[in-house]
Scaffold this active site. Structure first.
Site, PDB file in Angstrom:
ATOM      1  N   TYR A  44       0.987  -1.162   0.052  1.00 38.63           N
ATOM      2  CA  TYR A  44       0.109  -0.047  -0.064  1.00 38.63           C
ATOM      3  C   TYR A  44       0.858   1.230   0.057  1.00 38.63           C
ATOM      4  O   TYR A  44       2.102   1.069  -0.272  1.00 38.63           O
ATOM      5  CB  TYR A  44      -0.922  -0.047   1.233  1.00 38.63           C
ATOM      6  CG  TYR A  44      -1.947   0.848   1.321  1.00 38.63           C
ATOM      7  CD1 TYR A  44      -2.975   1.026   0.368  1.00 38.63           C
ATOM      8  CD2 TYR A  44      -2.273   1.712   2.330  1.00 38.63           C
ATOM      9  CE1 TYR A  44      -3.894   1.852   0.195  1.00 38.63           C
ATOM     10  CE2 TYR A  44      -3.305   2.389   2.489  1.00 38.63           C
ATOM     11  CZ  TYR A  44      -4.073   2.558   1.524  1.00 38.63           C
ATOM     12  OH  TYR A  44      -5.295   3.273   1.558  1.00 38.63           O
ATOM     13  N   ARG A  97      -6.227  10.451 -10.782  1.00 39.91           N
ATOM     14  CA  ARG A  97      -5.487  10.966  -9.912  1.00 39.91           C
ATOM     15  C   ARG A  97      -4.968   9.955  -8.846  1.00 39.91           C
ATOM     16  O   ARG A  97      -5.705   9.648  -7.627  1.00 39.91           O
ATOM     17  CB  ARG A  97      -6.680  11.772  -9.067  1.00 39.91           C
ATOM     18  CG  ARG A  97      -6.122  12.975  -8.261  1.00 39.91           C
ATOM     19  CD  ARG A  97      -5.677  12.316  -6.776  1.00 39.91           C
ATOM     20  NE  ARG A  97      -6.833  11.951  -5.844  1.00 39.91           N
ATOM     21  CZ  ARG A  97      -6.607  11.087  -4.673  1.00 39.91           C
ATOM     22  NH1 ARG A  97      -5.795  10.128  -4.909  1.00 39.91           N
ATOM     23  NH2 ARG A  97      -7.575  11.005  -4.021  1.00 39.91           N
ATOM     24  N   LYS A 115      -5.568  -2.122  -2.611  1.00 42.36           N
ATOM     25  CA  LYS A 115      -7.120  -1.577  -1.808  1.00 42.36           C
ATOM     26  C   LYS A 115      -7.837  -3.028  -1.504  1.00 42.36           C
ATOM     27  O   LYS A 115      -8.153  -3.398  -0.279  1.00 42.36           O
ATOM     28  CB  LYS A 115      -7.886  -0.819  -2.507  1.00 42.36           C
ATOM     29  CG  LYS A 115      -7.301   0.870  -2.679  1.00 42.36           C
ATOM     30  CD  LYS A 115      -7.781   1.399  -1.408  1.00 42.36           C
ATOM     31  CE  LYS A 115      -7.010   2.946  -1.629  1.00 42.36           C
ATOM     32  NZ  LYS A 115      -7.197   3.676  -0.384  1.00 42.36           N
ATOM     33  N   GLU A 187     -12.413   4.866  -6.836  1.00 42.15           N
ATOM     34  CA  GLU A 187     -11.149   5.102  -6.243  1.00 42.15           C
ATOM     35  C   GLU A 187      -9.880   6.000  -7.307  1.00 42.15           C
ATOM     36  O   GLU A 187      -9.993   5.605  -8.254  1.00 42.15           O
ATOM     37  CB  GLU A 187     -10.291   3.881  -5.765  1.00 42.15           C
ATOM     38  CG  GLU A 187      -9.046   3.985  -4.893  1.00 42.15           C
ATOM     39  CD  GLU A 187      -9.299   4.365  -3.496  1.00 42.15           C
ATOM     40  OE1 GLU A 187     -10.326   3.557  -2.967  1.00 42.15           O
ATOM     41  OE2 GLU A 187      -8.668   5.397  -2.969  1.00 42.15           O
ATOM     42  N   ASP A 188      -9.529   6.791  -6.598  1.00 37.89           N
ATOM     43  CA  ASP A 188      -8.844   7.849  -7.323  1.00 37.89           C
ATOM     44  C   ASP A 188      -9.078   8.364  -8.712  1.00 37.89           C
ATOM     45  O   ASP A 188      -8.284   8.238  -9.536  1.00 37.89           O
ATOM     46  CB  ASP A 188      -7.301   7.046  -7.549  1.00 37.89           C
ATOM     47  CG  ASP A 188      -6.679   7.030  -5.668  1.00 37.89           C
ATOM     48  OD1 ASP A 188      -7.304   7.479  -5.057  1.00 37.89           O
ATOM     49  OD2 ASP A 188      -5.518   6.554  -5.825  1.00 37.89           O
ATOM     50  N   ASP A 210     -14.163   6.075  -1.732  1.00 37.17           N
ATOM     51  CA  ASP A 210     -13.144   6.174  -0.659  1.00 37.17           C
ATOM     52  C   ASP A 210     -12.369   7.322  -0.451  1.00 37.17           C
ATOM     53  O   ASP A 210     -12.112   7.838   0.724  1.00 37.17           O
ATOM     54  CB  ASP A 210     -12.196   5.013  -1.205  1.00 37.17           C
ATOM     55  CG  ASP A 210     -11.158   4.661   0.205  1.00 37.17           C
ATOM     56  OD1 ASP A 210     -11.657   4.534   1.196  1.00 37.17           O
ATOM     57  OD2 ASP A 210     -10.060   4.451  -0.118  1.00 37.17           O
ATOM     58  N   ASP A 211     -12.023   8.160  -1.517  1.00 36.50           N
ATOM     59  CA  ASP A 211     -11.372   9.501  -1.306  1.00 36.50           C
ATOM     60  C   ASP A 211     -12.288  10.385  -0.623  1.00 36.50           C
ATOM     61  O   ASP A 211     -11.674  11.340   0.092  1.00 36.50           O
ATOM     62  CB  ASP A 211     -10.786   9.719  -2.497  1.00 36.50           C
ATOM     63  CG  ASP A 211      -9.885   8.670  -3.199  1.00 36.50           C
ATOM     64  OD1 ASP A 211      -8.896   8.427  -2.550  1.00 36.50           O
ATOM     65  OD2 ASP A 211     -10.242   8.147  -4.199  1.00 36.50           O
ATOM     66  N   ASN A 352      -0.504  11.855  -0.049  1.00 34.12           N
ATOM     67  CA  ASN A 352       0.273  10.269  -0.157  1.00 34.12           C
ATOM     68  C   ASN A 352       1.022  10.583  -1.505  1.00 34.12           C
ATOM     69  O   ASN A 352       0.303  11.173  -2.379  1.00 34.12           O
ATOM     70  CB  ASN A 352      -0.469   9.285  -0.177  1.00 34.12           C
ATOM     71  CG  ASN A 352      -1.258   8.863   1.290  1.00 34.12           C
ATOM     72  OD1 ASN A 352      -0.613   9.102   2.117  1.00 34.12           O
ATOM     73  ND2 ASN A 352      -2.467   8.807   1.152  1.00 34.12           N
TER      74      ASN A 352
HETATM   75  N1  LIG Z   1      -4.827  10.005   3.707  1.00 34.64           N
HETATM   76  C1  LIG Z   1      -5.642   9.474   3.256  1.00 34.64           C
HETATM   77  O1  LIG Z   1      -6.294   8.536   3.576  1.00 34.64           O
HETATM   78  C2  LIG Z   1      -6.047  10.056   1.972  1.00 34.64           C
HETATM   79  C3  LIG Z   1      -5.195  10.875   1.379  1.00 34.64           C
HETATM   80  N2  LIG Z   1      -5.331  11.297   0.110  1.00 34.64           N
HETATM   81  C4  LIG Z   1      -4.537  12.404  -0.499  1.00 34.64           C
HETATM   82  O2  LIG Z   1      -4.854  13.793  -0.543  1.00 34.64           O
HETATM   83  C5  LIG Z   1      -4.211  14.341  -1.516  1.00 34.64           C
HETATM   84  C6  LIG Z   1      -5.556  15.051  -2.439  1.00 34.64           C
HETATM   85  O3  LIG Z   1      -6.177  14.108  -2.850  1.00 34.64           O
HETATM   86  P1  LIG Z   1      -7.951  14.586  -3.568  1.00 34.64           P
HETATM   87  O4  LIG Z   1      -8.377  15.427  -2.451  1.00 34.64           O
HETATM   88  O5  LIG Z   1      -8.583  13.413  -4.037  1.00 34.64           O
HETATM   89  O6  LIG Z   1      -7.319  15.491  -4.587  1.00 34.64           O
HETATM   90  P2  LIG Z   1      -8.034  16.642  -5.447  1.00 34.64           P
HETATM   91  O7  LIG Z   1      -7.277  16.823  -6.797  1.00 34.64           O
HETATM   92  O8  LIG Z   1      -9.433  16.372  -5.396  1.00 34.64           O
HETATM   93  O9  LIG Z   1      -7.721  18.163  -4.565  1.00 34.64           O
HETATM   94  C7  LIG Z   1      -6.454  18.560  -4.409  1.00 34.64           C
HETATM   95  C8  LIG Z   1      -6.712  19.887  -3.978  1.00 34.64           C
HETATM   96  O10 LIG Z   1      -5.368  20.381  -3.458  1.00 34.64           O
HETATM   97  C9  LIG Z   1      -5.455  21.714  -3.967  1.00 34.64           C
HETATM   98  N3  LIG Z   1      -3.878  22.284  -4.319  1.00 34.64           N
HETATM   99  C10 LIG Z   1      -3.328  21.650  -5.102  1.00 34.64           C
HETATM  100  N4  LIG Z   1      -1.954  22.291  -5.250  1.00 34.64           N
HETATM  101  C11 LIG Z   1      -1.934  23.013  -3.960  1.00 34.64           C
HETATM  102  C12 LIG Z   1      -1.057  23.963  -3.366  1.00 34.64           C
HETATM  103  N5  LIG Z   1       0.121  24.034  -3.940  1.00 34.64           N
HETATM  104  N6  LIG Z   1      -1.675  25.000  -2.539  1.00 34.64           N
HETATM  105  C13 LIG Z   1      -2.784  24.627  -2.077  1.00 34.64           C
HETATM  106  N7  LIG Z   1      -3.723  23.860  -2.543  1.00 34.64           N
HETATM  107  C14 LIG Z   1      -3.217  23.151  -3.648  1.00 34.64           C
HETATM  108  C15 LIG Z   1      -6.353  21.746  -5.251  1.00 34.64           C
HETATM  109  O11 LIG Z   1      -6.641  23.106  -5.644  1.00 34.64           O
HETATM  110  P3  LIG Z   1      -7.513  23.645  -6.875  1.00 34.64           P
HETATM  111  O12 LIG Z   1      -8.928  22.965  -6.509  1.00 34.64           O
HETATM  112  O13 LIG Z   1      -7.352  24.919  -7.029  1.00 34.64           O
HETATM  113  O14 LIG Z   1      -6.920  22.759  -8.010  1.00 34.64           O
HETATM  114  C16 LIG Z   1      -7.476  20.830  -4.902  1.00 34.64           C
HETATM  115  O15 LIG Z   1      -8.258  21.575  -4.295  1.00 34.64           O
HETATM  116  C17 LIG Z   1      -3.657  13.336  -2.631  1.00 34.64           C
HETATM  117  O16 LIG Z   1      -2.195  13.378  -2.237  1.00 34.64           O
HETATM  118  C18 LIG Z   1      -4.150  11.926  -1.782  1.00 34.64           C
HETATM  119  O17 LIG Z   1      -3.219  11.065  -1.951  1.00 34.64           O
HETATM  120  C19 LIG Z   1      -6.647  11.289  -0.527  1.00 34.64           C
HETATM  121  C20 LIG Z   1      -7.587  10.460   0.018  1.00 34.64           C
HETATM  122  C21 LIG Z   1      -7.119   9.561   1.178  1.00 34.64           C
HETATM  123  C1  LIG Z   2      -5.288   6.689   0.655  1.00 36.89           C
HETATM  124  C2  LIG Z   2      -5.863   6.951  -0.720  1.00 36.89           C
HETATM  125  O1  LIG Z   2      -6.899   6.638  -0.841  1.00 36.89           O
HETATM  126  C3  LIG Z   2      -5.307   8.239  -1.553  1.00 36.89           C
HETATM  127  O2  LIG Z   2      -4.310   8.903  -1.103  1.00 36.89           O
HETATM  128  O3  LIG Z   2      -6.029   8.234  -2.552  1.00 36.89           O
HETATM  129 MG   LIG Z   3      -7.443   7.006  -2.789  1.00 36.68          MG
END
Ligand SMILES: NC(=O)C1=CN([C@@H]2O[C@H](COP(=O)(O)OP(=O)(O)OC[C@H]3O[C@@H](n4cnc5c(N)ncnc54)[C@H](OP(=O)(O)O)[C@@H]3O)[C@@H](O)[C@H]2O)C=CC1
Ligand SMILES: CC(=O)C(=O)O
Ligand SMILES: [Mg+2]
Length: 496
Positions: A44, A97, A115, A187-188, A210-211, A352
């Site tokens: 993972y 993503r 997963k 997912e993603d 999941d996200d 991540n």
């Molecule tokens: N720990 C966990 O269980 C999980 C972790 N994650 C992690 O979270 C991260 C984001 O995932 P997700 O929400 O799906 O992605 P998205 O693409 O949906 O969202 C990313 C967000 O970050 C913003 N962003 C990007 N670059 C910057 C920056 N330099 N400064 C400020 N904001 C920024 C984007 O802005 P804009 O909207 O303006 O483009 C957007 O709002 C990934 O790395 C993923 O691995 C996700 C799911 C689970």
């Molecule tokens: C953990 C997870 O689902 C992610 O980083 O997208």
């Molecule tokens: Mg994910």
């Protein structure tokens, strides 16, 4: 384990684990369950991220089902190629993503495979009931398009009608082939599709993102546990997110919902305690018109601010959550500011893999002078600071989705409801003990995860029954015992 440990390159351990999964599935699960803390980072995050980046060149045998644009019109036939008939959980991605690594096209297959191996190892769903799927609609990743080892369609991503027709055909085929009680975990996907797919198919299918939803449930659990360490209630905190996408707004909405249920304040008032920063700055009322729909509820009255540091200084959050996908964005100034107006700042860097984490555990503890309550999406080792050892928690949806899925499966739930996510959060938060808090940990260790998953499954199933969404009748008297009895264990049958 001896053989695995002899590989010093993490990717080689991943390849060895995948080979083992192919060669002796039962032994793979036995090893993973018995050594979960050591092997989770291999199958993972973070190593699966590198594996996806190099998937084409490490590819040996297919581990999941690929459905490409070329299969349009015969998706059901392709699904029927999968040798197992009785599927309970599908994890599907279109690879746009992958973690914080962006568009990896159909090399994202490593994610559904990883997963689902956790569905089995952590949640006890039978391996034969799990189906990893990647929908290949092309990729906009130029490096991959020019990579001789790329395994997917060499074209730019299909969008609009062409994309949605394929997804619709896929969702229809899933229901036709496996019935309506198969859980489809998105997912993603990139956020421009993820929210719409979830909204559209949650009316007709058993779907879970999941996200958006799994992450929200686990982070809420972490916050509920953190509050037992720092005192106060959810409503007494001020929240600031870096990143306003799937994870960020998903978590924010679930916090607001839980806050509302416990205070009877309208959800919209609860949202006012939550601020988010995206790539253009703080979400504020004056930007509302141009914002994507999922950000709009969090665009509050405030002057425009461009940077996270300005937002931290102005809003003075008690809780700072990173969901930006961009590493090193919680700078020393940001963390020092958090520590200057909070006795115990709550800091979660959730992105991540590890290289994309907003800060490291060491940075969080050192810059906050040992005061931070810290958790991260990918694991960090314990940190020594001024003679004390801090053990960072892993705030990752892996704590929730396996148990959540098990709860859905054993109750025969026909839809996912937000209250089931809240039930999972509360179940997980209850598992954190004083012994964990003493080390700075707000999540219980993964070593007990199967027991935790059974508790989560029981609470989720109970909620499904209470809401009238469960179809497996009669309701078992003891749902924890029932969940445990349904869990796959990697033991050989004795024939005599
Ligand atoms: N720990 C966990 O269980 C999980 C972790 N994650 C992690 O979270 C991260 C984001 O995932 P997700 O929400 O799906 O992605 P998205 O693409 O949906 O969202 C990313 C967000 O970050 C913003 N962003 C990007 N670059 C910057 C920056 N330099 N400064 C400020 N904001 C920024 C984007 O802005 P804009 O909207 O303006 O483009 C957007 O709002 C990934 O790395 C993923 O691995 C996700 C799911 C689970
Ligand atoms: C953990 C997870 O689902 C992610 O980083 O997208
Ligand atoms: Mg994910």
């Amino acid at each position: 384990m001896h053989n695995l440990r002899s590989y010093t390159v993490p990717l080689h351990r991943y390849i060895a684990m995948m080979d083992l999964q192919e060669r002796n599935e039962r032994l793979f699960y036995k090893l993973l369950i018995d050594n979960v803390e050591e092997l989770l980072p291999v199958v993972y995050t973070p190593v699966v991220g590198e594996a996806c980046q190099k998937y084409g060149s490490i590819y040996r045998r297919p581990q999941g089902l690929y459905i490409s644009l070329k299969d349009k019109g015969k998706v059901l036939e392709v699904l029927k190629n999968w040798p197992e008939r009785s599927i309970q959980v599908i994890v599907v991605t279109d690879g746009e993503r992958i973690l914080g690594l962006g568009d990896l096209g159909c090399q994202g297959m490593g994610i559904p495979v990883g997963k689902l191996s956790l569905y089995t190892a952590l949640g006890g769903v039978r391996p034969s009931a799990c189906l990893p799927i990647t929908i290949d609609v092309g990729t906009n990743n130029e490096t991959l398009l020019n990579d001789e080892y790329y395994i997917g369609l060499r074209q730019r991503r299909a969008t609009g009608e062409e994309y949605h027709e394929l997804l619709q055909e896929f969702m229809n085929a899933v229901k036709q082939n496996y019935g309506e009680k198969v859980l489809v975990q998105f997912e993603d996907f990139a956020n421009h599709n993820a929210f719409d797919l979830l909204a559209k198919y949650s009316k007709s299918h058993l779907v879970f993102n999941d996200d958006i939803q799994g992450t929200a449930s686990v982070v809420l659990a972490g916050l509920l546990a953190a509050l037992r360490m720092i005192g106060g209630g959810l409503v007494d905190q001020t929240y600031l997110f870096l990143g306003a996408g799937e994870a960020g707004t998903g978590i924010a909405e679930l916090i607001a919902l839980e806050m509302s249920k416990h205070t009877e304040l309208p959800v919209d008032d609860c949202r006012k305690k939550i601020w988010l920063v995206d790539s253009k700055g703080l979400l504020v009322e004056s930007r509302k018109e141009s914002l994507q729909h999922f950000k709009k509820p969090f665009a509050h009255e405030h002057e425009e601010l461009k940077t996270l540091l300005e937002a931290v200084q102005s809003i003075k959050p008690t809780v700072l959550i990173g969901t930006s996908g961009v590493g090193k964005t919680f700078t020393q100034e940001v963390i020092e500011a958090m520590a200057s107006f909070n006795e115990k700042p709550v800091i979660f860097s959730l992105s991540n893999p590890t290289s994309h984490s907003e800060c490291t555990a060491e940075e969080a503890y050192t810059w906050s002078k040992g005061t931070a309550v810290f958790a991260s999406g990918s694991p960090f080792d314990p940190v020594e600071y001024e003679g004390k050892t801090f053990v960072p928690g892993q705030s990752n949806n892996a704590y929730v989705f396996p148990g959540f899925g098990l709860g859905v499966v054993i109750s025969g739930a026909i839809r996912v409801h937000d209250d089931m996510l809240l039930a999972a959060s509360e179940a997980l938060a209850e598992e954190a003990t004083q012994e964990n808090f003493d080390k700075g940990l707000i999540f219980p260790p993964f070593t007990n995860i199967r027991k935790i998953s059974a508790s989560i499954a029981a609470k989720v199933a109970a909620k499904a029954y209470d809401l009238g969404l469960a179809s497996r009748l009669p309701r078992p008297d003891d749902l924890v015992k029932y969940a445990e009895s349904c869990m796959y264990t990697p033991l050989y049958r004795s024939y005599r």
